[in-house]
Motif scaffolding. Sequence first.
Motif, PDB file in Angstrom:
ATOM      1  N   ARG A  25       0.724  -1.299  -0.008  1.00  0.00           N
ATOM      2  CA  ARG A  25      -0.050   0.071  -0.095  1.00  0.00           C
ATOM      3  C   ARG A  25       0.668   1.341   0.080  1.00  0.00           C
ATOM      4  NH1 ARG A  25      -2.837  -1.526   3.816  1.00  0.00           N
ATOM      5  NH2 ARG A  25      -1.984  -0.357   5.502  1.00  0.00           N
ATOM      6  N   VAL A  26       1.852   1.139   0.768  1.00  0.00           N
ATOM      7  CA  VAL A  26       2.994   2.340   0.904  1.00  0.00           C
ATOM      8  C   VAL A  26       3.557   2.649  -0.562  1.00  0.00           C
ATOM      9  CG1 VAL A  26       4.850   3.272   1.766  1.00  0.00           C
ATOM     10  CG2 VAL A  26       3.128   2.252   3.263  1.00  0.00           C
ATOM     11  N   MET A  27       3.991   1.465  -0.795  1.00  0.00           N
ATOM     12  CA  MET A  27       4.798   1.513  -2.200  1.00  0.00           C
ATOM     13  C   MET A  27       3.894   2.082  -3.377  1.00  0.00           C
ATOM     14  SD  MET A  27       7.770   0.743  -1.512  1.00  0.00           S
ATOM     15  CE  MET A  27       9.009  -0.139  -0.709  1.00  0.00           C
ATOM     16  N   GLU A  28       2.800   1.637  -3.495  1.00  0.00           N
ATOM     17  CA  GLU A  28       1.964   2.047  -4.567  1.00  0.00           C
ATOM     18  C   GLU A  28       1.102   3.416  -4.304  1.00  0.00           C
ATOM     19  OE1 GLU A  28      -1.218  -0.858  -4.744  1.00  0.00           O
ATOM     20  OE2 GLU A  28       0.050  -2.464  -5.748  1.00  0.00           O
ATOM     21  N   ALA A  29       1.305   3.820  -3.082  1.00  0.00           N
ATOM     22  CA  ALA A  29       0.732   5.188  -3.205  1.00  0.00           C
ATOM     23  C   ALA A  29       1.894   6.020  -3.410  1.00  0.00           C
ATOM     24  CB  ALA A  29       0.235   5.428  -1.553  1.00  0.00           C
ATOM     25  N   ASN A  30       3.143   5.852  -3.251  1.00  0.00           N
ATOM     26  CA  ASN A  30       4.125   6.799  -3.757  1.00  0.00           C
ATOM     27  C   ASN A  30       4.959   6.544  -4.924  1.00  0.00           C
ATOM     28  OD1 ASN A  30       5.086   8.288  -1.001  1.00  0.00           O
ATOM     29  ND2 ASN A  30       4.310   6.328  -0.225  1.00  0.00           N
ATOM     30  N   GLY A  31       4.258   5.547  -5.622  1.00  0.00           N
ATOM     31  CA  GLY A  31       5.008   5.190  -7.053  1.00  0.00           C
ATOM     32  C   GLY A  31       6.159   4.809  -7.230  1.00  0.00           C
ATOM     33  N   PHE A  32       6.607   4.036  -6.111  1.00  0.00           N
ATOM     34  CA  PHE A  32       7.812   3.355  -6.028  1.00  0.00           C
ATOM     35  C   PHE A  32       7.981   2.144  -6.991  1.00  0.00           C
ATOM     36  CE2 PHE A  32       8.361   5.482  -1.788  1.00  0.00           C
ATOM     37  CZ  PHE A  32       9.402   6.568  -2.279  1.00  0.00           C
ATOM     38  N   SER A  33       9.107   1.494  -7.420  1.00  0.00           N
ATOM     39  CA  SER A  33       9.445   0.447  -8.272  1.00  0.00           C
ATOM     40  C   SER A  33      10.195  -0.467  -6.951  1.00  0.00           C
ATOM     41  CB  SER A  33       9.917   0.405  -9.389  1.00  0.00           C
ATOM     42  OG  SER A  33      11.320   1.091  -9.214  1.00  0.00           O
ATOM     43  N   TYR A  34       9.636  -1.584  -6.721  1.00  0.00           N
ATOM     44  CA  TYR A  34      10.400  -2.441  -5.517  1.00  0.00           C
ATOM     45  C   TYR A  34      10.220  -3.670  -5.589  1.00  0.00           C
ATOM     46  CZ  TYR A  34       5.299  -3.162  -4.103  1.00  0.00           C
ATOM     47  OH  TYR A  34       4.129  -3.914  -3.988  1.00  0.00           O
ATOM     48  N   GLU A  35      10.932  -4.418  -4.561  1.00  0.00           N
ATOM     49  CA  GLU A  35      10.945  -5.603  -4.470  1.00  0.00           C
ATOM     50  C   GLU A  35      10.810  -6.123  -3.004  1.00  0.00           C
ATOM     51  OE1 GLU A  35      14.551  -7.464  -6.004  1.00  0.00           O
ATOM     52  OE2 GLU A  35      15.884  -6.324  -4.901  1.00  0.00           O
ATOM     53  N   ILE A  36      10.253  -7.101  -2.454  1.00  0.00           N
ATOM     54  CA  ILE A  36      10.397  -7.284  -1.005  1.00  0.00           C
ATOM     55  C   ILE A  36      10.943  -8.677  -1.004  1.00  0.00           C
ATOM     56  CG2 ILE A  36       8.960  -7.991   0.895  1.00  0.00           C
ATOM     57  CD1 ILE A  36       6.676  -6.372  -0.238  1.00  0.00           C
ATOM     58  N   ILE A  37      12.239  -8.693  -0.182  1.00  0.00           N
ATOM     59  CA  ILE A  37      12.858  -9.995   0.152  1.00  0.00           C
ATOM     60  C   ILE A  37      12.907 -10.531   1.496  1.00  0.00           C
ATOM     61  CG2 ILE A  37      15.260 -11.241  -0.135  1.00  0.00           C
ATOM     62  CD1 ILE A  37      16.135  -8.723  -1.973  1.00  0.00           C
ATOM     63  N   PHE A  38      12.027 -11.440   1.525  1.00  0.00           N
ATOM     64  CA  PHE A  38      11.720 -12.302   2.875  1.00  0.00           C
ATOM     65  C   PHE A  38      12.986 -13.157   2.944  1.00  0.00           C
ATOM     66  CE2 PHE A  38       7.206 -10.974   2.157  1.00  0.00           C
ATOM     67  CZ  PHE A  38       6.999 -10.260   3.386  1.00  0.00           C
ATOM     68  N   VAL A  39      13.710 -13.170   3.983  1.00  0.00           N
ATOM     69  CA  VAL A  39      14.498 -14.369   4.503  1.00  0.00           C
ATOM     70  C   VAL A  39      14.001 -15.222   5.787  1.00  0.00           C
ATOM     71  CG1 VAL A  39      16.890 -14.683   5.163  1.00  0.00           C
ATOM     72  CG2 VAL A  39      16.571 -12.741   3.646  1.00  0.00           C
ATOM     73  N   ASN A  40      13.737 -16.288   5.503  1.00  0.00           N
ATOM     74  CA  ASN A  40      13.067 -17.075   6.430  1.00  0.00           C
ATOM     75  C   ASN A  40      14.355 -17.846   7.000  1.00  0.00           C
ATOM     76  OD1 ASN A  40      11.517 -18.807   8.019  1.00  0.00           O
ATOM     77  ND2 ASN A  40      10.994 -20.276   6.339  1.00  0.00           N
ATOM     78  N   ASP A  41      14.509 -17.466   8.070  1.00  0.00           N
ATOM     79  CA  ASP A  41      15.658 -17.830   9.122  1.00  0.00           C
ATOM     80  C   ASP A  41      15.455 -19.280   9.860  1.00  0.00           C
ATOM     81  OD1 ASP A  41      18.305 -17.932  10.245  1.00  0.00           O
ATOM     82  OD2 ASP A  41      17.714 -16.708  11.739  1.00  0.00           O
ATOM     83  N   GLY A  42      15.077 -20.423   9.187  1.00  0.00           N
ATOM     84  CA  GLY A  42      14.876 -21.638   9.751  1.00  0.00           C
ATOM     85  C   GLY A  42      13.729 -21.544  10.578  1.00  0.00           C
TER      86      GLY A  42
END
Length: 320
Positions: A25-42
């Motif tokens: 929601r924040v990214m789209e409201a500000n027009g950012f191109s982005y990626e989200i990298i989740f790092v699942n630590d076990g």
Amino acid sequence: MDISVVIPLFNEEESLPELHAWIKRVMEANGFSYEIIFVNDGSTDHSWEVIERLSHDNPEVKAIKFRRNYGKSPALYCGFRQAQGDVVITMDADLQDSPDEIPGLYNMIKKDGYDLVSGYKKKRYDPLSKTIPTKLFNATARKISGIHNLHDFNCGLKAYRKEVVKNIEVYGEMHRYIPYLAKNAGFDKIGEKVVHHHARKYGHSKFGINRFFNGYLDLLTLWFLTNFGKKPMHVFGFIGSMVFLIGFIALCWLGIEKCINLANGIYGDLLSDHASFFIALTAILLGSQFFLAGFIGDLVSRANPGRNDYQIEKELRCDE
């Protein structure tokens, strides 16, 4: 790409959908191109299944899964390695860090020219058993690191220029000292932004009281590596030389004193009957050992090629 959001996590299945929706929601409201990298630590819950569903429905979601729990620093290291955004944002997955802070952090990097901006949770919703040690820890970190304008070194919400995360090595439990690592790498434009701290909504803290003791030990390690890591001989060799010299002078003095007494017909006790003789010998031996420790340290100085060799089980779209 404008922004990469790197999120290390351990057993946060409840918060992940809400966190992703909030970031999106924040990214789209500000027009950012982005990626989200989740790092699942076990994680041992269903966090990975939740991430897989999010990735299937949202192309901006990427993820790394460790086979076991390594810790926050390895998770950040692997996330930084995959990040492609001009600005890299890190935050915790427990919803205590607000994605609404992202635009402000981004502008401080892009417009104000900072290399790194650290969040400062001025008003916290943590118990005194956590806030008081945190204040003492941060005061010590400011003194040793020389970064006097930061109040909260360990805040998970930070922003970096891409060049910073590609040129620092976060290992062990050094995530607490990323500003110090960045400063040592030559990125000294470090700023701070007051950010909102939200009470934990799901689950419980994954960090125990031992993090404060470990934090001080890591700070001393980093200080030593910063000042003497390249040349451990400078510290061990100096200490060894001084201790050896003191022992050698003391032994020579005892020998000269014994010779003078013998010349005057005073035989007295044997040198080995005096405790000072053994103290001097011990000093010589200790000095030699310190010196050799410095020499060996110089040979193997930070030469472990497998320090960041982590076993990754799966990745989602991280090679694109």
